[in-house]
Design an enzyme around this catalytic site. Structure first.
Site, PDB file in Angstrom:
ATOM      1  CG  ASP A  62      -3.786  -9.171  -1.058  1.00 51.73           C
ATOM      2  OD1 ASP A  62      -4.104  -8.953  -2.250  1.00 51.73           O
ATOM      3  OD2 ASP A  62      -4.539  -9.727  -0.237  1.00 51.73           O
ATOM      4  CG  ASN A  68      -3.514  -2.241   2.774  1.00 54.12           C
ATOM      5  OD1 ASN A  68      -3.846  -2.770   1.731  1.00 54.12           O
ATOM      6  ND2 ASN A  68      -4.283  -1.353   3.388  1.00 54.12           N
ATOM      7  NE  ARG A  87      -2.361  -7.460   2.512  1.00 50.82           N
ATOM      8  CZ  ARG A  87      -2.484  -6.233   2.019  1.00 50.82           C
ATOM      9  NH1 ARG A  87      -3.657  -5.655   1.990  1.00 50.82           N
ATOM     10  NH2 ARG A  87      -1.428  -5.583   1.557  1.00 50.82           N
ATOM     11  CG  HIS A 162      -8.614  -1.150   3.541  1.00 52.11           C
ATOM     12  ND1 HIS A 162      -7.982  -2.012   2.655  1.00 52.11           N
ATOM     13  CD2 HIS A 162      -8.166  -1.505   4.773  1.00 52.11           C
ATOM     14  CE1 HIS A 162      -7.204  -2.838   3.336  1.00 52.11           C
ATOM     15  NE2 HIS A 162      -7.293  -2.555   4.620  1.00 52.11           N
ATOM     16  CB  CYS A 255      -5.092  -0.267  -2.753  1.00 52.24           C
ATOM     17  SG  CYS A 255      -6.801   0.066  -2.432  1.00 52.24           S
TER      18      CYS A 255
END
Ligand code: ARG
Length: 260
Positions: A62, A68, A87, A162, A255
């Site tokens: 990810d 993020n 993560r 999110h 993202c």
């Protein structure tokens, strides 16, 4: 001038399940298609502004979702504190990148997932989505550190876990958003604070239309939503991208990008 940070999807995959999009997608990503989709987004962004790259890391599928990794403002990098074990190893690599680039780094102690949940609109107002990944506590820590105000918005549907999946601030106090992703109180706050509100249907929200990237007058959006026609009436140059492989992991255009 605006600069972005992206991560080539060499190690991108769906290997675990930490949001409803990933359920049933483990092992179903085509890495060739993912590379093509990512590259067309990268090429367009790179023609509009400077795009920096962070190296991907094997076992961190990810990490392509650089939004993020943190958020950068006032020349400080606010490093994420991932809410999931899957993560959290990414923190080390984003931290190293920020340090190498010379940023001061601040990391909240409470869960906080960077620009995925923390967005700054064109009026310089800060918005933080809480409820799934980032916490109100983290918002308070960041407020205290920078002496700013952050409006927290409560997310209530796990498919929009999110803030950047359901809230896309544009210029002129305009917002593209999916109201049902928010609690009633948060819906009210958004309605009070923006002048032009473009509400997205569930069908379009599921196509990640709120997950767009604005670079000056160019708006890059995941393809396939009906609302795109009305959005184009706002006068932006709209570019649509097929990002199916990333949507299997619960992410799309925004993202994949961190503003630095
Ligand atoms: N699979 C990733 C996760 O669940 C997707 C992240 C999407 N990023 C975003 N900014 N919405 O964390």
């Amino acid at each position: 001038m605006k600069q972005l940070l992206m991560c080539y999807p060499k190690y991108f995959d769906v290997l675990y399940d930490i949001n409803p999009w990933m359920t049933h997608q483990i092992g179903k990503v085509s890495s060739d298609i993912a590379v093509k989709q990512w590259t067309s987004l990268f090429d367009k962004l790179n023609s509009l502004c400077r795009v920096n790259l962070i190296e991907g890391v094997p076992g961190l599928p990810d990490m392509v979702f650089t939004a993020n990794g943190g958020i950068v403002f006032n020349d400080v990098a606010v490093l994420s504190r991932f809410s999931t074990r899957e993560r959290s190893k990414e923190e080390y690599f984003f931290h190293a990148w920020f340090q190498e680039e010379g940023y001061d780094v601040f990391q909240p102690r409470s869960s906080y997932e960077g620009e995925g949940d923390h967005l700054i609109d064109s009026n310089n107002r800060h918005w933080l989505g809480s409820g799934f990944r980032s916490t109100k506590k983290a918002a308070r820590e960041i407020e205290n550190y920078f002496d700013i105000t952050i409006h927290t918005l409560e997310l209530v549907d796990p498919r929009w876990y999110h803030l950047d999946t359901c809230f896309l601030p544009l210029d002129n106090n305009t917002i593209i958003w999916y109201p049902k992703a928010f609690s009633h109180t948060s819906q009210q706050l958004i309605r009070e604070k923006f002048d032009t509100l473009i509400e997205v249907s569930t069908e379009d929200a599921l196509k990640f239309v709120c997950n767009g990237v604005l670079v000056k007058n160019d708006l890059l959006l995941p393809s396939g939503s009906k609302i795109i026609e009305s959005i184009s009436e706002l006068g932006y140059n709209i570019h649509e991208f097929n990002l199916t492989e990333f949507i299997k992991a619960g992410g799309a255009a925004k993202c994949l990008v961190l503003t630095i």
